[in-house]
Design a protein around this motif. Structure first.
Motif, mmCIF file in Angstrom:
data_model
loop_
_atom_site.group_PDB
_atom_site.id
_atom_site.type_symbol
_atom_site.label_atom_id
_atom_site.label_comp_id
_atom_site.label_asym_id
_atom_site.label_seq_id
_atom_site.Cartn_x
_atom_site.Cartn_y
_atom_site.Cartn_z
ATOM 1 N N ARG A 5 0.823 -1.205 0.000
ATOM 2 C CA ARG A 5 0.000 0.000 0.000
ATOM 3 C C ARG A 5 0.857 1.254 0.000
ATOM 4 O O ARG A 5 0.520 2.244 -0.657
ATOM 5 N N ARG A 6 1.987 1.236 0.718
ATOM 6 C CA ARG A 6 2.884 2.402 0.681
ATOM 7 C C ARG A 6 3.418 2.598 -0.727
ATOM 8 O O ARG A 6 3.532 3.737 -1.208
ATOM 9 N N ASP A 7 3.737 1.507 -1.419
ATOM 10 C CA ASP A 7 4.228 1.623 -2.792
ATOM 11 C C ASP A 7 3.132 2.150 -3.725
ATOM 12 O O ASP A 7 3.407 3.002 -4.578
ATOM 13 N N ILE A 8 1.914 1.665 -3.541
ATOM 14 C CA ILE A 8 0.801 2.191 -4.336
ATOM 15 C C ILE A 8 0.641 3.689 -4.083
ATOM 16 O O ILE A 8 0.419 4.467 -5.018
ATOM 17 N N MET A 9 0.788 4.110 -2.845
ATOM 18 C CA MET A 9 0.699 5.538 -2.531
ATOM 19 C C MET A 9 1.787 6.331 -3.253
ATOM 20 O O MET A 9 1.512 7.386 -3.826
ATOM 21 N N ARG A 10 3.029 5.826 -3.228
ATOM 22 C CA ARG A 10 4.117 6.532 -3.924
ATOM 23 C C ARG A 10 3.776 6.697 -5.398
ATOM 24 O O ARG A 10 3.963 7.760 -5.980
ATOM 25 N N ARG A 11 3.281 5.643 -6.001
ATOM 26 C CA ARG A 11 2.960 5.680 -7.433
ATOM 27 C C ARG A 11 1.807 6.642 -7.720
ATOM 28 O O ARG A 11 1.853 7.417 -8.668
ATOM 29 N N THR A 12 0.749 6.586 -6.893
ATOM 30 C CA THR A 12 -0.417 7.426 -7.173
ATOM 31 C C THR A 12 -0.208 8.881 -6.774
ATOM 32 O O THR A 12 -0.893 9.762 -7.284
ATOM 33 N N LEU A 13 0.727 9.148 -5.889
ATOM 34 C CA LEU A 13 1.064 10.534 -5.583
ATOM 35 C C LEU A 13 1.856 11.161 -6.727
ATOM 36 O O LEU A 13 1.779 12.365 -6.954
ATOM 37 N N ALA A 14 2.597 10.320 -7.459
ATOM 38 C CA ALA A 14 3.368 10.813 -8.604
ATOM 39 C C ALA A 14 2.479 11.072 -9.819
ATOM 40 O O ALA A 14 2.856 11.815 -10.724
ATOM 41 N N GLY A 15 1.300 10.463 -9.838
ATOM 42 C CA GLY A 15 0.389 10.650 -10.959
ATOM 43 C C GLY A 15 -0.726 9.625 -10.927
ATOM 44 O O GLY A 15 -0.634 8.610 -10.244
ATOM 45 N N GLU A 16 -1.752 9.902 -11.688
ATOM 46 C CA GLU A 16 -2.911 9.015 -11.735
ATOM 47 C C GLU A 16 -2.564 7.728 -12.478
ATOM 48 O O GLU A 16 -1.883 7.764 -13.496
ATOM 49 N N HIS A 17 -3.017 6.602 -11.931
ATOM 50 C CA HIS A 17 -2.776 5.285 -12.531
ATOM 51 C C HIS A 17 -4.067 4.492 -12.542
ATOM 52 O O HIS A 17 -4.843 4.552 -11.590
ATOM 53 N N SER A 18 -4.250 3.692 -13.573
ATOM 54 C CA SER A 18 -5.384 2.770 -13.547
ATOM 55 C C SER A 18 -5.040 1.643 -12.576
ATOM 56 O O SER A 18 -3.865 1.293 -12.395
ATOM 57 N N VAL A 19 -6.068 1.100 -11.952
ATOM 58 C CA VAL A 19 -5.848 0.007 -11.000
ATOM 59 C C VAL A 19 -5.245 -1.190 -11.731
ATOM 60 O O VAL A 19 -4.363 -1.865 -11.201
ATOM 61 N N SER A 20 -5.668 -1.410 -12.964
ATOM 62 C CA SER A 20 -5.104 -2.543 -13.719
ATOM 63 C C SER A 20 -3.616 -2.319 -14.013
ATOM 64 O O SER A 20 -2.832 -3.268 -13.956
ATOM 65 N N ALA A 21 -3.210 -1.081 -14.291
ATOM 66 C CA ALA A 21 -1.782 -0.797 -14.512
ATOM 67 C C ALA A 21 -0.998 -0.967 -13.214
ATOM 68 O O ALA A 21 0.128 -1.480 -13.221
ATOM 69 N N LEU A 22 -1.587 -0.551 -12.102
ATOM 70 C CA LEU A 22 -0.924 -0.742 -10.809
ATOM 71 C C LEU A 22 -0.704 -2.217 -10.528
ATOM 72 O O LEU A 22 0.351 -2.620 -10.046
ATOM 73 N N ALA A 23 -1.707 -3.027 -10.845
ATOM 74 C CA ALA A 23 -1.642 -4.463 -10.558
ATOM 75 C C ALA A 23 -0.479 -5.140 -11.270
ATOM 76 O O ALA A 23 0.063 -6.133 -10.773
ATOM 77 N N LEU A 24 -0.066 -4.607 -12.407
ATOM 78 C CA LEU A 24 1.051 -5.204 -13.155
ATOM 79 C C LEU A 24 2.372 -5.114 -12.396
ATOM 80 O O LEU A 24 3.307 -5.862 -12.688
ATOM 81 N N ASN A 25 2.451 -4.210 -11.420
ATOM 82 C CA ASN A 25 3.697 -3.999 -10.667
ATOM 83 C C ASN A 25 3.900 -4.967 -9.510
ATOM 84 O O ASN A 25 4.935 -4.936 -8.860
ATOM 85 N N TYR A 26 2.902 -5.802 -9.234
ATOM 86 C CA TYR A 26 2.963 -6.640 -8.034
ATOM 87 C C TYR A 26 2.740 -8.106 -8.376
ATOM 88 O O TYR A 26 2.004 -8.433 -9.289
ATOM 89 N N ASP A 27 3.382 -8.943 -7.595
ATOM 90 C CA ASP A 27 3.257 -10.391 -7.774
ATOM 91 C C ASP A 27 2.063 -10.890 -6.962
ATOM 92 O O ASP A 27 2.203 -11.630 -5.992
ATOM 93 N N MET A 28 0.883 -10.411 -7.357
ATOM 94 C CA MET A 28 -0.370 -10.805 -6.698
ATOM 95 C C MET A 28 -1.497 -10.609 -7.691
ATOM 96 O O MET A 28 -1.305 -9.991 -8.737
ATOM 97 N N SER A 29 -2.637 -11.109 -7.357
ATOM 98 C CA SER A 29 -3.773 -11.018 -8.267
ATOM 99 C C SER A 29 -4.288 -9.589 -8.372
ATOM 100 O O SER A 29 -4.052 -8.755 -7.487
ATOM 101 N N PHE A 30 -5.022 -9.337 -9.440
ATOM 102 C CA PHE A 30 -5.671 -8.047 -9.626
ATOM 103 C C PHE A 30 -6.612 -7.772 -8.451
ATOM 104 O O PHE A 30 -6.656 -6.654 -7.927
ATOM 105 N N ALA A 31 -7.350 -8.797 -8.028
ATOM 106 C CA ALA A 31 -8.282 -8.643 -6.910
ATOM 107 C C ALA A 31 -7.561 -8.221 -5.624
ATOM 108 O O ALA A 31 -8.078 -7.406 -4.854
ATOM 109 N N ALA A 32 -6.373 -8.766 -5.397
ATOM 110 C CA ALA A 32 -5.603 -8.404 -4.204
ATOM 111 C C ALA A 32 -5.179 -6.935 -4.266
ATOM 112 O O ALA A 32 -5.257 -6.213 -3.263
#
Length: 113
Positions: A21-48
């Motif tokens: 969640r801290r990493d998601i915050m860093r990314r979204t503070l730098a700019g708007e991201h789609s949730v699906s694009a965010l999901a590509l950065n993590y070794d977990m499911s889209f639902a997670a």
């Protein structure tokens, strides 16, 4: 602090307690991201990733909006600043307590010179 403020602090710190969640915050503070694009950065499911985003959104740390079929997430700088303000308040409180302890130790009549 009021109960509502305590509840808000609990939600903020709970949301930020997780590394993803801290990493998601860093990314979204730098700019708007789609949730699906965010999901590509993590070794977990889209639902997670969606669940992590939901925790951040519930805490008020990010906002989501729809653009067509995508959900776009943006970090809320004001919310992050409120966390900083809470931590600063706690720092002042503890510095004051430590200063008081130092003062008590230095005036301890049982202390030998």
């Amino acid at each position: 602090m009021t109960v509502a403020q305590e509840d808000r602090a609990d939600a903020l710190f709970h949301a930020l307690a997780d590394r993803t969640r801290r990493d998601i915050m860093r990314r979204t503070l730098a700019g708007e991201h789609s949730v699906s694009a965010l999901a590509l950065n993590y070794d977990m499911s889209f639902a997670a990733v969606q669940k992590h985003v939901a925790v951040l959104e519930k805490a008020g740390l990010l906002t989501k909006r729809r653009s067509g079929r995508e959900q776009l997430a943006s970090g809320d700088v004001r919310a992050v600043r409120s966390v900083t303000a809470m931590l600063t308040e706690l720092e002042h409180l503890w510095r004051g307590r430590i200063a008081r302890i130092d003062e008590l130790i230095s005036t301890d009549p049982t202390q030998e010179d």
